[in-house]
Design a protein around this motif. Structure first.
Motif, PDB file in Angstrom:
ATOM      1  N   THR A 153      -6.557  -6.436 -54.940  1.00 33.08           N
ATOM      2  CA  THR A 153      -6.758  -5.016 -54.250  1.00 33.08           C
ATOM      3  C   THR A 153      -5.761  -4.951 -53.176  1.00 33.08           C
ATOM      4  N   ARG A 157      -2.648  -2.280 -53.077  1.00 27.41           N
ATOM      5  CA  ARG A 157      -2.611  -1.317 -52.146  1.00 27.41           C
ATOM      6  C   ARG A 157      -1.030  -1.536 -51.279  1.00 27.41           C
ATOM      7  N   GLY A 161       2.208   1.085 -51.206  1.00 22.69           N
ATOM      8  CA  GLY A 161       2.201   1.625 -49.665  1.00 22.69           C
ATOM      9  C   GLY A 161       3.453   2.517 -49.664  1.00 22.69           C
ATOM     10  N   ILE A 166      -3.466   7.025 -52.248  1.00 22.69           N
ATOM     11  CA  ILE A 166      -3.671   6.195 -53.302  1.00 22.69           C
ATOM     12  C   ILE A 166      -5.251   6.491 -53.938  1.00 22.69           C
TER      13      ILE A 166
END
Length: 181
Positions: A153, A157, A161, A166
């Motif tokens: 995860t 993420r 970026g 998201i």
């Protein structure tokens, strides 16, 4: 706390956490360090293990139903069943989590164009299309796989970026399998 990592270079993610020990004869010695977790880009040689991981989740929802490696690879490359939204995708990326040389988790990521041609809800969006981790057979494995999910995860993420937002869909490449299984 896990070390920081760069998912695009497949750097190993170490963890100082130890798995809880189950009250059984098969549990390992208390305080054993977790094996390193490598988060790296998907390779074509991962296709069979990735397909097995996808099918593990598909079969939990639709017993007896499986998808072929070609169906999985097809979703990684494009989604022809999405004639409106698919052309808005500018970047697709799949990460795998490897522990003890086995693919134990994966995340498929999409990045949508930040242009007027893209619907407002998707403009500049980063999407976790799906994120999968295998089930643990006992408390120690479950703890390892929670660490894998956390690392995967964080890598997803980080890869997304720079996106305005998201989101997550969790739709697998088969009918009627979406959401969290």
């Amino acid at each position: 706390r896990p070390e920081q990592h760069d998912p695009s270079h497949g750097r190993r993610v170490g963890s100082r956490r130890t798995a809880p020990v189950a009250a059984s004869e098969t549990s390992s010695t208390p305080g054993c360090a977790m094996p390193p977790i490598a988060i790296r880009p998907f390779r074509r040689s991962d296709r069979d293990q990735l397909t097995d991981l996808v099918n593990m989740h598909v079969e939990a929802v639709l017993p007896g139903v499986t998808v072929s490696p070609n169906a999985v690879l097809s979703q990684l490359e494009r989604e022809p069943g999405e004639p409106v939204v698919d052309p808005w995708v500018t970047h697709r990326h799949t990460l795998v989590a490897v522990v003890r040389e086995a693919v134990v988790g994966a995340a498929h990521l999409l990045r949508y164009a930040d242009e007027e041609r893209v619907g407002a809800g998707y403009r500049g969006l980063g999407e976790i299309r799906w994120l999968l981790v295998g089930p643990g057979q006992n408390a120690e494995q479950a703890a390892e796989l929670r660490a894998v999910a956390d690392a995967l995860t964080a890598a997803a993420r980080a890869h997304l970026g720079g996106c305005r937002r998201i989101a997550a869909d969790f739709g697998l490449p088969t009918p009627a399998v979406f959401g969290v299984s």
